[in-house]
Design a protein around this motif. Structure first.
Motif, short mmCIF file in Angstrom:
data_model
loop_
_atom_site.label_atom_id
_atom_site.label_comp_id
_atom_site.label_asym_id
_atom_site.label_seq_id
_atom_site.Cartn_x
_atom_site.Cartn_y
_atom_site.Cartn_z
N PHE A 335 0.82 -1.22 0.00
CA PHE A 335 0.00 0.00 0.00
C PHE A 335 0.85 1.27 0.00
CE2 PHE A 335 -3.04 -2.96 2.20
CZ PHE A 335 -3.93 -3.05 1.14
N GLN A 366 -6.06 5.04 -0.83
CA GLN A 366 -5.98 4.05 0.25
C GLN A 366 -6.21 4.75 1.59
OE1 GLN A 366 -5.70 0.85 -0.14
NE2 GLN A 366 -5.26 0.86 -2.33
N GLN A 370 -6.16 0.91 6.65
CA GLN A 370 -5.82 -0.34 5.97
C GLN A 370 -4.33 -0.43 5.68
OE1 GLN A 370 -7.60 -1.05 2.07
NE2 GLN A 370 -7.54 -3.26 2.44
N SER A 371 -3.75 0.68 5.29
CA SER A 371 -2.32 0.66 4.92
C SER A 371 -1.45 0.24 6.11
CB SER A 371 -1.89 2.03 4.41
OG SER A 371 -2.65 2.41 3.28
N GLU A 524 -14.26 3.54 3.87
CA GLU A 524 -14.15 4.03 2.49
C GLU A 524 -15.48 4.61 2.02
OE1 GLU A 524 -10.63 1.28 0.51
OE2 GLU A 524 -12.72 0.59 0.40
#
Length: 546
Positions: A335, A366, A370-371, A524
């Protein structure tokens, strides 16, 4: 506090009543009408002998009582000479400081509440006579509320002006558009992006209101990219006023030294902001969440939110403080933008001349959540002590909070006699072994309740030598700060974990699948209205699925 004051219309009231009812501010100009000077008391008050610094309520600390079990003086006795030395010198009067012309603002309920709560509070104070508004009485620890939280005892004959609880869970946040890492090694300027994601995520798990203390102006709002005067207000303005209160907080950090020197760095501006938030807005909420921009509280197990699910559990079990610990998580390599696109060389950029480094960037399509979803410890209950700890706590129980810890609580304030009367025995004797942890506090269960993911940004100097330290077989003290998750399930059965992946990169972290599979899609979906790159990604994903 009962000084007689004459209003503009000739009527009389007390200064105390005037301030409590919002009369210290001109309703037309919104300017303060009354100001106060604060002069510090240079010498602590004495209650008896020269070294008696505690009031009579804590008389057991005045003279060393004898412990009946050991026959020795009680270790809890406070010895001023032992604590401060025999050569303790008071500062000169000219060095003591003085704060002048501090405006007396309206109570926070009358200033920051919604229209309904402001009208309700105003109606209440207008109905009270001057003599009926009294200072709150002390907490009676022997009376508990249905949810086992300690209760204020109020005399029915003299109603006390009690702030209306507008929220169940708020966030007290000290943040900035940019900051310098400890030791001023490197500047990080991702505050606006992180705040947008922070508020979107915590709104998702049940935070009712955010109080954002914006420290961006501490150094003159130094320009970032093309923005000559950056501020977090650009982000808070994206949310309704019922959800967020922006507070300009340009107070500087006095000492930004690293932690491994004699004069250790501190976060004086953050300490003051946290205390301000707790004192001003704590009375109007049941719980405060004390988490930084880079810290995500992740409800686990069957929970999908902190409010109401996690809070319901804590209250049902009689807990007033819940702690969550974590190591720093690493940003996953897949990512992160290609390191070669921002490669740098030399000691000036990388800290070590022999290694190259790079500016780590997370693509805008992103999420940071999550990254950085790559924990350095395996899933499940953590086995090692966590260096980072943050809390959910009840401000009606916690009297002083210090970033990571609840330092003074309603229980810790009690003298020995009342603490013993409070019971049960394990609580009344808890202070003999130290004041931590508080009997009404506990750590959250990482499996069934919640955990914290610490997504602290990786500074450029911390990427130095990544091409060497992230390879299998490297032996040294430098950490690889690019996350490469351990394989799981069937994939783990067919690889030698010590060999690393097919590119020779060593494995160093673990993915939390509830974050990826449950929280990231919801986050998101919240962010797509603000971030075009995420909206475009989701649209492309839908087209591919069709």
């Amino acid at each position: 506090t009962n000084v007689d004051v004459t209003r503009a219309d000739g009527t009389h009231t007390t200064l105390q009543h005037l301030i409590r009812t919002g009369g210290s501010v001109d309703p037309t100009s919104d300017r303060a009408l009354y100001y106060v000077d604060i002069v510090p008391i240079r010498t602590p008050p004495r209650y008896g002998k020269p070294n008696s610094f505690f009031p009579p309520y804590y008389s057991e600390f005045q003279l060393p009582p004898i412990d009946s079990r050991t026959g020795q003086p009680d270790a809890d006795y406070f010895n001023a000479t032992e604590e401060w030395g025999s050569q303790h010198i008071l500062p000169k009067r000219t060095d003591s400081g003085r704060w002048e012309n501090i405006p007396i603002c309206k109570p926070s309920t009358l200033t920051y509440g919604d229209d309904e709560s402001i009208a309700s509070a105003q109606q209440y104070v207008n109905e009270q006579s001057v003599t009926s508004i009294t200072d709150p009485p002390p907490v009676d620890l022997r009376v508990t509320r249905p949810n086992n939280i300690l209760k204020d005892k109020v005399s029915p004959s003299k109603p006390t002006l009690k702030p209306q609880k507008q929220h169940r869970l708020i966030s007290c946040l000290w943040a900035s558009t940019g900051y310098a890492t400890r030791g001023n090694r490197f500047a990080i300027n991702d505050g606006q992006r992180r705040l947008l994601e922070f508020m979107s995520y915590y709104d998702l798990i049940g935070v009712d209101h955010f109080y954002v203390y914006d420290n961006s102006g501490a150094f003159g709002n130094q320009a970032i990219d093309d923005d000559p005067s950056p501020s977090l207000k650009e982000i808070t303005d994206l949310f309704p006023s019922t959800k967020v209160t922006w507070i300009n907080w340009p107070s500087k950090i006095c000492n930004n030294n690293p932690n491994n020197v004699d004069s250790v760095g501190e976060r004086s501006s953050q300490y003051a902001a946290e205390s301000s938030c707790r004192l001003r807005f704590g009375p109007h909420t049941d719980w405060i969440g004390q988490f930084d921009l880079d810290e995500y509280l992740v409800p686990m197990g069957s929970y999908s939110n902190a409010n109401p699910q996690l809070l319901d559990t804590l209250e049902r079990q009689g807990n007033t403080i819940a702690s969550f610990g974590s190591w720093r998580a690493w940003p996953r390599r897949k990512f992160v933008e290609d390191p070669n696109a921002s490669r740098l060389s030399g000691a000036e950029h990388c800290g070590i001349a022999k290694w190259d480094c790079f500016q780590l960037h997370i693509p805008m399509n992103q999420t940071i959540l999550q990254s950085y979803n790559c924990d350095r410890q395996p899933p499940g209950k953590k086995q090692q002590r966590m260096p980072a700890e943050k809390q959910l706590y009840r401000p009606d129980y916690v009297k002083q909070h210090y970033i990571h810890y609840s330092t003074i609580t309603a229980l810790s304030e009690l003298n020995r006699q009342e603490l013993k009367a409070y019971g049960p025995k394990e609580r009344s004797e808890w202070r003999q072994g130290g004041s931590f942890p508080d009997p009404l506090s506990r750590f959250g269960d990482e499996v069934t309740e919640g955990l914290m993911l610490h997504t602290k940004a990786v500074a450029t100097q911390d990427t130095g030598g990544w091409e060497t330290v992230c390879k299998t077989g490297y032996v040294g003290q430098v950490l690889c700060r690019l996350g490469n998750p351990f394989p799981e399930g069937e994939a783990a059965k067919h690889v030698n974990l010590n060999d690393g992946d097919s590119n020779g990169h060593s494995y160093n972290c673990y993915v939390n699948h509830k974050i990826d599979d449950f929280y990231v899609p919801k986050l998101e979906d919240r962010l797509k209205q603000f971030v075009p790159e995420i909206a475009q990604k989701l649209q492309q994903r839908e087209q591919e699925a069709a």
